[in-house]
Motif scaffolding. Structure first.
Motif, PDB file in Angstrom:
ATOM      1  N   GLY A  57      77.964  -8.267  18.529  1.00 35.92           N
ATOM      2  CA  GLY A  57      78.414  -6.931  18.143  1.00 35.92           C
ATOM      3  C   GLY A  57      77.523  -6.289  17.111  1.00 35.92           C
ATOM      4  O   GLY A  57      77.990  -5.920  16.028  1.00 35.92           O
ATOM      5  N   PRO A  58      76.229  -6.086  17.405  1.00 35.32           N
ATOM      6  CA  PRO A  58      75.283  -5.608  16.391  1.00 35.32           C
ATOM      7  C   PRO A  58      75.397  -4.131  16.044  1.00 35.32           C
ATOM      8  O   PRO A  58      74.892  -3.703  15.011  1.00 35.32           O
ATOM      9  N   ALA A  59      76.005  -3.306  16.904  1.00 34.35           N
ATOM     10  CA  ALA A  59      76.108  -1.853  16.662  1.00 34.35           C
ATOM     11  C   ALA A  59      74.730  -1.264  16.373  1.00 34.35           C
ATOM     12  O   ALA A  59      73.890  -1.227  17.257  1.00 34.35           O
ATOM     13  N   GLU A  60      74.478  -0.837  15.151  1.00 31.58           N
ATOM     14  CA  GLU A  60      73.186  -0.220  14.825  1.00 31.58           C
ATOM     15  C   GLU A  60      72.025  -1.207  14.926  1.00 31.58           C
ATOM     16  O   GLU A  60      70.876  -0.803  15.067  1.00 31.58           O
ATOM     17  N   GLY A  61      72.314  -2.487  14.818  1.00 34.96           N
ATOM     18  CA  GLY A  61      71.289  -3.502  15.012  1.00 34.96           C
ATOM     19  C   GLY A  61      70.434  -3.823  13.806  1.00 34.96           C
ATOM     20  O   GLY A  61      69.392  -4.472  13.940  1.00 34.96           O
ATOM     21  N   LYS A  62      70.837  -3.409  12.617  1.00 35.71           N
ATOM     22  CA  LYS A  62      69.981  -3.583  11.441  1.00 35.71           C
ATOM     23  C   LYS A  62      69.679  -5.051  11.136  1.00 35.71           C
ATOM     24  O   LYS A  62      68.534  -5.403  10.824  1.00 35.71           O
ATOM     25  N   GLU A  63      70.698  -5.905  11.210  1.00 34.98           N
ATOM     26  CA  GLU A  63      70.480  -7.314  10.891  1.00 34.98           C
ATOM     27  C   GLU A  63      69.586  -7.977  11.935  1.00 34.98           C
ATOM     28  O   GLU A  63      68.723  -8.800  11.618  1.00 34.98           O
ATOM     29  N   ALA A  64      69.792  -7.621  13.214  1.00 32.78           N
ATOM     30  CA  ALA A  64      68.947  -8.166  14.273  1.00 32.78           C
ATOM     31  C   ALA A  64      67.498  -7.738  14.082  1.00 32.78           C
ATOM     32  O   ALA A  64      66.564  -8.525  14.285  1.00 32.78           O
ATOM     33  N   VAL A  65      67.283  -6.493  13.683  1.00 32.06           N
ATOM     34  CA  VAL A  65      65.938  -5.995  13.426  1.00 32.06           C
ATOM     35  C   VAL A  65      65.292  -6.763  12.276  1.00 32.06           C
ATOM     36  O   VAL A  65      64.121  -7.171  12.352  1.00 32.06           O
ATOM     37  N   PHE A  66      66.045  -6.966  11.223  1.00 35.49           N
ATOM     38  CA  PHE A  66      65.504  -7.690  10.071  1.00 35.49           C
ATOM     39  C   PHE A  66      65.027  -9.078  10.485  1.00 35.49           C
ATOM     40  O   PHE A  66      63.916  -9.496  10.127  1.00 35.49           O
ATOM     41  N   LEU A  67      65.843  -9.800  11.261  1.00 36.41           N
ATOM     42  CA  LEU A  67      65.452 -11.146  11.680  1.00 36.41           C
ATOM     43  C   LEU A  67      64.225 -11.110  12.585  1.00 36.41           C
ATOM     44  O   LEU A  67      63.304 -11.926  12.437  1.00 36.41           O
ATOM     45  N   ALA A  68      64.215 -10.189  13.532  1.00 39.47           N
ATOM     46  CA  ALA A  68      63.082 -10.106  14.456  1.00 39.47           C
ATOM     47  C   ALA A  68      61.785  -9.832  13.699  1.00 39.47           C
ATOM     48  O   ALA A  68      60.724 -10.380  14.042  1.00 39.47           O
ATOM     49  N   ARG A  69      61.855  -9.029  12.679  1.00 36.71           N
ATOM     50  CA  ARG A  69      60.654  -8.737  11.892  1.00 36.71           C
ATOM     51  C   ARG A  69      60.200  -9.933  11.068  1.00 36.71           C
ATOM     52  O   ARG A  69      59.054  -9.968  10.600  1.00 36.71           O
ATOM     53  N   GLN A  70      61.089 -10.911  10.909  1.00 35.58           N
ATOM     54  CA  GLN A  70      60.714 -12.165  10.245  1.00 35.58           C
ATOM     55  C   GLN A  70      60.210 -13.207  11.230  1.00 35.58           C
ATOM     56  O   GLN A  70      59.959 -14.349  10.865  1.00 35.58           O
ATOM     57  N   GLY A  71      60.088 -12.829  12.495  1.00 40.09           N
ATOM     58  CA  GLY A  71      59.581 -13.742  13.503  1.00 40.09           C
ATOM     59  C   GLY A  71      60.632 -14.501  14.274  1.00 40.09           C
ATOM     60  O   GLY A  71      60.305 -15.401  15.054  1.00 40.09           O
ATOM     61  N   VAL A  72      61.920 -14.150  14.099  1.00 42.75           N
ATOM     62  CA  VAL A  72      63.011 -14.809  14.815  1.00 42.75           C
ATOM     63  C   VAL A  72      63.260 -14.084  16.135  1.00 42.75           C
ATOM     64  O   VAL A  72      63.468 -12.853  16.136  1.00 42.75           O
ATOM     65  N   GLU A  73      63.243 -14.785  17.238  1.00 42.44           N
ATOM     66  CA  GLU A  73      63.584 -14.183  18.528  1.00 42.44           C
ATOM     67  C   GLU A  73      65.078 -13.879  18.517  1.00 42.44           C
ATOM     68  O   GLU A  73      65.897 -14.793  18.473  1.00 42.44           O
ATOM     69  N   THR A  74      65.434 -12.609  18.559  1.00 38.79           N
ATOM     70  CA  THR A  74      66.809 -12.194  18.307  1.00 38.79           C
ATOM     71  C   THR A  74      67.354 -11.359  19.450  1.00 38.79           C
ATOM     72  O   THR A  74      66.692 -10.437  19.928  1.00 38.79           O
ATOM     73  N   THR A  75      68.581 -11.683  19.851  1.00 37.83           N
ATOM     74  CA  THR A  75      69.297 -10.946  20.891  1.00 37.83           C
ATOM     75  C   THR A  75      70.586 -10.398  20.299  1.00 37.83           C
ATOM     76  O   THR A  75      71.321 -11.120  19.621  1.00 37.83           O
ATOM     77  N   GLY A  76      70.872  -9.142  20.559  1.00 34.17           N
ATOM     78  CA  GLY A  76      72.134  -8.534  20.157  1.00 34.17           C
ATOM     79  C   GLY A  76      72.969  -8.227  21.389  1.00 34.17           C
ATOM     80  O   GLY A  76      72.455  -7.637  22.349  1.00 34.17           O
TER      81      GLY A  76
END
Length: 225
Positions: A57-76
């Protein structure tokens, strides 16, 4: 066979409507926030050091974006097609990031690749029956993987599935109601333990001011063996 959803998708399609002019700008995603108070409380370190993460339930996706920018493969994964479309539009150029339109339980039941971390920030974990969600999470995590979620602290005595009404949603002829699951920290810990999780930490993080609403923060791990 997909289960009948408890939460009307229309509720989330119209949640937090944009009231500005022109195209809604993307929010700033420079910190992982568990609470509704910017800069308050812990950040992404709660999840350890995952290689793959799933946002429920990421909605705006801010936390997912933060992780992806740290190199974490992230799915919302979000139940709202409108929320997913907006997140894809905003963050289409972020490597290692994807947003899927699905019910989180249906997705977890059909996914085969395990995640190192699964989390929910005031998201789908709040609005999903833990007796259905927690077994699916245990099967979807790598051994030692982290599940963490945050939501509003529970109102005293208002425990279990509680209705949250959305009469305020604009343009609706009828009131939309969703259920959110509320328990004190010790009950969440017992639920997680019963479903095979270990290393459980559950507490209410007070608001930065005495009058504000606190945040329930829960962290647990799938057993290593």
């Amino acid at each position: 066979m997909p289960r009948e959803p408890r939460t009307p998708a229309q509720y989330w399609d119209t949640y937090k409507p944009y009231r500005g002019e022109g195209e809604q700008p993307a929010p700033v995603a420079d910190r992982f926030e568990w609470t509704q108070y910017p800069g308050h409380g812990p950040g992404a370190e709660v999840l350890g050091q995952p290689c793959r993460a799933l946002d429920l339930g990421p909605a705006e996706g801010k936390e997912a974006v933060f992780l992806a920018r740290q190199g974490v493969e992230t799915t919302g994964v979000d139940f709202s097609a409108a929320q997913v479309e907006r997140a894809r539009r905003w963050w289409k150029d972020v490597p290692g990031l994807s947003f899927l339109h699905a019910d989180v339980c249906d997705y977890l039941a059909s996914s085969t690749a395990p995640y190192d971390a699964i989390y929910s920030v005031w998201g789908a974990a709040w609005f999903t029956d833990p007796e259905i969600l927690f077994p699916l999470l245990a099967e979807s995590l790598t051994p030692g993987g982290v599940f963490a979620f945050s939501q509003a602290e529970p109102s005293p005595g208002a425990y279990g599935p509680q209705p949250m009404r959305g009469k305020w949603l604009e343009g609706r002829e009828r009131e939309l109601t969703v259920l959110r699951w509320q328990y004190p920290p010790e009950t969440w810990a017992d639920l997680l333990k019963r479903h095979g999780f270990t290393g459980i930490e559950a507490h209410v993080l007070p608001a930065p001011d005495a009058e504000g609403l606190g945040t329930l923060l829960v962290r647990a791990q799938r057993a290593s063996t």
